[in-house]
Design a protein around this motif. Structure first.
Motif, PDB file in Angstrom:
ATOM      1  N   ASN A  13       7.740   0.125   6.902  1.00  0.00           N
ATOM      2  CA  ASN A  13       9.124   0.043   6.459  1.00  0.00           C
ATOM      3  C   ASN A  13       9.188  -0.209   4.947  1.00  0.00           C
ATOM      4  O   ASN A  13       9.960   0.418   4.220  1.00  0.00           O
ATOM      5  CB  ASN A  13       9.836  -1.087   7.213  1.00  0.00           C
ATOM      6  CG  ASN A  13      11.265  -1.268   6.761  1.00  0.00           C
ATOM      7  OD1 ASN A  13      11.890  -0.346   6.257  1.00  0.00           O
ATOM      8  ND2 ASN A  13      11.783  -2.482   6.924  1.00  0.00           N
ATOM      9  N   TRP A  14       8.369  -1.135   4.463  1.00  0.00           N
ATOM     10  CA  TRP A  14       8.343  -1.473   3.037  1.00  0.00           C
ATOM     11  C   TRP A  14       7.871  -0.280   2.211  1.00  0.00           C
ATOM     12  O   TRP A  14       8.433   0.032   1.155  1.00  0.00           O
ATOM     13  CB  TRP A  14       7.429  -2.680   2.826  1.00  0.00           C
ATOM     14  CG  TRP A  14       7.371  -3.156   1.414  1.00  0.00           C
ATOM     15  CD1 TRP A  14       8.249  -3.997   0.796  1.00  0.00           C
ATOM     16  CD2 TRP A  14       6.384  -2.816   0.437  1.00  0.00           C
ATOM     17  NE1 TRP A  14       7.867  -4.211  -0.503  1.00  0.00           N
ATOM     18  CE2 TRP A  14       6.725  -3.497  -0.758  1.00  0.00           C
ATOM     19  CE3 TRP A  14       5.242  -2.020   0.448  1.00  0.00           C
ATOM     20  CZ2 TRP A  14       5.960  -3.397  -1.919  1.00  0.00           C
ATOM     21  CZ3 TRP A  14       4.481  -1.913  -0.699  1.00  0.00           C
ATOM     22  CH2 TRP A  14       4.835  -2.591  -1.865  1.00  0.00           C
ATOM     23  N   LEU A  15       6.839   0.412   2.693  1.00  0.00           N
ATOM     24  CA  LEU A  15       6.320   1.570   1.958  1.00  0.00           C
ATOM     25  C   LEU A  15       7.307   2.731   1.971  1.00  0.00           C
ATOM     26  O   LEU A  15       7.404   3.484   0.997  1.00  0.00           O
ATOM     27  CB  LEU A  15       4.991   2.022   2.581  1.00  0.00           C
ATOM     28  CG  LEU A  15       3.795   1.083   2.387  1.00  0.00           C
ATOM     29  CD1 LEU A  15       2.611   1.566   3.226  1.00  0.00           C
ATOM     30  CD2 LEU A  15       3.408   1.013   0.913  1.00  0.00           C
ATOM     31  N   ARG A  26      10.412   2.694   1.687  1.00  0.00           N
ATOM     32  CA  ARG A  26      11.443   2.535   0.670  1.00  0.00           C
ATOM     33  C   ARG A  26      10.958   2.962  -0.715  1.00  0.00           C
ATOM     34  O   ARG A  26      11.766   3.118  -1.625  1.00  0.00           O
ATOM     35  CB  ARG A  26      11.902   1.081   0.622  1.00  0.00           C
ATOM     36  CG  ARG A  26      12.590   0.596   1.895  1.00  0.00           C
ATOM     37  CD  ARG A  26      13.281  -0.750   1.646  1.00  0.00           C
ATOM     38  NE  ARG A  26      13.917  -1.243   2.860  1.00  0.00           N
ATOM     39  CZ  ARG A  26      13.411  -2.167   3.657  1.00  0.00           C
ATOM     40  NH1 ARG A  26      12.238  -2.698   3.358  1.00  0.00           N
ATOM     41  NH2 ARG A  26      14.063  -2.573   4.734  1.00  0.00           N
ATOM     42  N   ARG A  27       9.645   3.112  -0.864  1.00  0.00           N
ATOM     43  CA  ARG A  27       9.076   3.407  -2.172  1.00  0.00           C
ATOM     44  C   ARG A  27       8.303   4.720  -2.221  1.00  0.00           C
ATOM     45  O   ARG A  27       8.044   5.251  -3.291  1.00  0.00           O
ATOM     46  CB  ARG A  27       8.140   2.267  -2.584  1.00  0.00           C
ATOM     47  CG  ARG A  27       8.880   0.954  -2.816  1.00  0.00           C
ATOM     48  CD  ARG A  27       7.955  -0.252  -2.717  1.00  0.00           C
ATOM     49  NE  ARG A  27       8.683  -1.504  -2.981  1.00  0.00           N
ATOM     50  CZ  ARG A  27       9.424  -2.125  -2.083  1.00  0.00           C
ATOM     51  NH1 ARG A  27       9.545  -1.614  -0.862  1.00  0.00           N
ATOM     52  NH2 ARG A  27      10.062  -3.240  -2.395  1.00  0.00           N
ATOM     53  N   LEU A  28       7.914   5.218  -1.036  1.00  0.00           N
ATOM     54  CA  LEU A  28       7.127   6.441  -0.951  1.00  0.00           C
ATOM     55  C   LEU A  28       7.756   7.374   0.074  1.00  0.00           C
ATOM     56  O   LEU A  28       8.597   6.954   0.875  1.00  0.00           O
ATOM     57  CB  LEU A  28       5.684   6.112  -0.529  1.00  0.00           C
ATOM     58  CG  LEU A  28       4.868   5.196  -1.461  1.00  0.00           C
ATOM     59  CD1 LEU A  28       3.552   4.807  -0.793  1.00  0.00           C
ATOM     60  CD2 LEU A  28       4.621   5.866  -2.797  1.00  0.00           C
ATOM     61  N   ALA A  35       4.039   7.021   3.843  1.00  0.00           N
ATOM     62  CA  ALA A  35       4.111   5.661   4.376  1.00  0.00           C
ATOM     63  C   ALA A  35       3.515   5.590   5.782  1.00  0.00           C
ATOM     64  O   ALA A  35       2.769   4.650   6.116  1.00  0.00           O
ATOM     65  CB  ALA A  35       5.555   5.181   4.394  1.00  0.00           C
ATOM     66  N   PRO A  83      14.525   4.130   6.147  1.00  0.00           N
ATOM     67  CA  PRO A  83      15.382   3.989   4.993  1.00  0.00           C
ATOM     68  C   PRO A  83      16.546   4.956   4.997  1.00  0.00           C
ATOM     69  O   PRO A  83      17.543   4.754   4.324  1.00  0.00           O
ATOM     70  CB  PRO A  83      14.434   4.274   3.815  1.00  0.00           C
ATOM     71  CG  PRO A  83      13.328   5.084   4.411  1.00  0.00           C
ATOM     72  CD  PRO A  83      13.166   4.619   5.812  1.00  0.00           C
TER      73      PRO A  83
END
Length: 374
Positions: free
Chosen positions: A63-65, A67-69, A74, A370
């Motif tokens: 989930n965290w990745l 949002r950025r990749l 991810a 996301p």
């Protein structure tokens, strides 16, 4: 009025005694059939559940990745993390067993001397010749080496299971990208089920986090103690103590056996007793007293239920059941208790304290994708 025409909430309590007894017997028979089916299919259900737990563990990282990749990257990185974790744990266990077998092979003459000393001592305390011979046969180093070699061969046989688990994690991680939208659709009609599943995922992560933290503490203390006592390969046995910490309550006993035997062979009986005393002092207090209490407060399971679940799931699922005993119990609680508001009165009995609060709205899982935030 016939009991069959009562309102649904009063029907069960208004049945005649013979019908209530019949209902209990039928329920017990259904439980026996279910348990037999689980045991028969343990070779599939065990790895499937382990793969699901591993996917749940890496889900927040994915989930965290995400949002950025890109979502695909991810997912791929989360799968790589699972693969590295599974392979790493397998290599660690293989290393510990292989190192133990190697060290045992160097103590053939010493083992014979220790057996002779033990024989003399048993004779002095009045144990008969037949009993002494039986004890000597049980302490035969060749028998111990054959057991260790069998365990080593069994480790290689687990490679196919590891490949199966990795493949399941791959498919589950891919499907997990659409899971939040699916749960959001289900929650409109079955909010209790979604809330129970969310509670299960949160409880599983908390349990594994607590077990990992306590495992690191125990491993560091055991390694330091073994190093100070002069036991061979203390780092290996510290690593084994960390791995066996995932088995609730009695895991330290498995981690104690190799260093205790090596202490006897490399030193004497007093050194082996010192190792046993250190493990009992550190591991019993931390793993069997403090850790179960912290785990119970973190996931809402009583200490007694945790121990009983270890015995039950080990019998049903084998080694995977021993490691996954608490997650298995959390899943059963989520499906049969938390998802049904009429049965949530059982929560204080299961937790041994205040009932565990449910997420209810599935917030833990809804924030994975996301795209939903858009």
């Amino acid at each position: 009025m016939s009991p069959w025409t009562q309102s649904p909430e009063n029907t069960a309590t208004s049945w005649p005694p013979q019908f209530r007894v019949l209902a209990v017997l039928l329920g017990a028979a259904a439980v026996v059939i279910l348990v037999a089916g689980l045991k028969a299919a343990s070779g599939i259900i065990g790895p499937l559940f382990l793969a699901m737990v591993l996917t749940i563990v890496v889900h927040p990282a994915r989930n965290w990745l995400a949002r950025r990749l890109p979502a695909g990257v991810a997912t791929a990185l989360s799968i790589v993390a699972v693969v590295v974790g599974i392979v790493g744990l397998g290599v660690c266990v293989l290393l510990a067993v292989a190192r133990f077998a190697t060290l045992l092979g160097t103590y053939g003459d010493v083992a014979a001397e220790r057996v002779d000393d033990l024989t003399d001592w048993l004779s002095k305390v009045g144990i008969g010749t037949d009993e002494v011979l039986k004890i000597i046969e049980s302490f035969d180093l060749s028998n111990l080496l054959s057991v260790v070699s069998g365990a080593l061969n069994g480790m290689f046989g687990l490679l196919s299971t590891m490949v199966f688990i990795i493949a399941l994690c791959l498919f589950m991680a891919i499907d997990a990208t659409a899971l939040p939208r699916q749960l959001d659709s289900i929650s409109r009609r079955r909010p209790g089920i979604v809330g129970a599943l969310s509670s299960f995922s949160v409880g599983t992560r908390r349990y594994l986090l607590v077990s990992t933290v306590f495992g690191l503490i125990v491993a560091a203390l055991d390694t330091l103690a073994l190093y100070l006592l002069g036991v061979p390969a203390p780092l290996v046995w510290g690593l084994l103590a960390f791995l066996t910490n995932y088995i609730p309550n009695i895991g330290f006993v498995i981690g104690l056996i190799p260093p205790a035997i090596l202490a006897l062979l490399d030193g004497d009986l007093s050194l082996m007793l010192a190792v046993i005393a250190v493990y009992c002092l550190l591991n019993v207090v931390i793993q069997s007293v403090i850790q179960p209490k912290v785990v119970g407060e973190a996931v809402g399971l009583s200490v007694t239920l945790t121990f009983v679940s270890l015995i039950f799931w080990s019998w049903i699922m084998g080694p995977i059941g021993a490691v996954m005993a608490v997650p298995f119990t959390l899943f059963v609680r989520a499906v049969f208790v938390e998802s049904d508001p009429a049965k949530r009165w059982l929560m204080p009995l299961i937790a041994g304290s205040a009932p565990v609060e449910l997420l209810g709205d599935g917030d833990d899982l809804d924030d994975v994708d996301p795209q939903r935030a858009e």
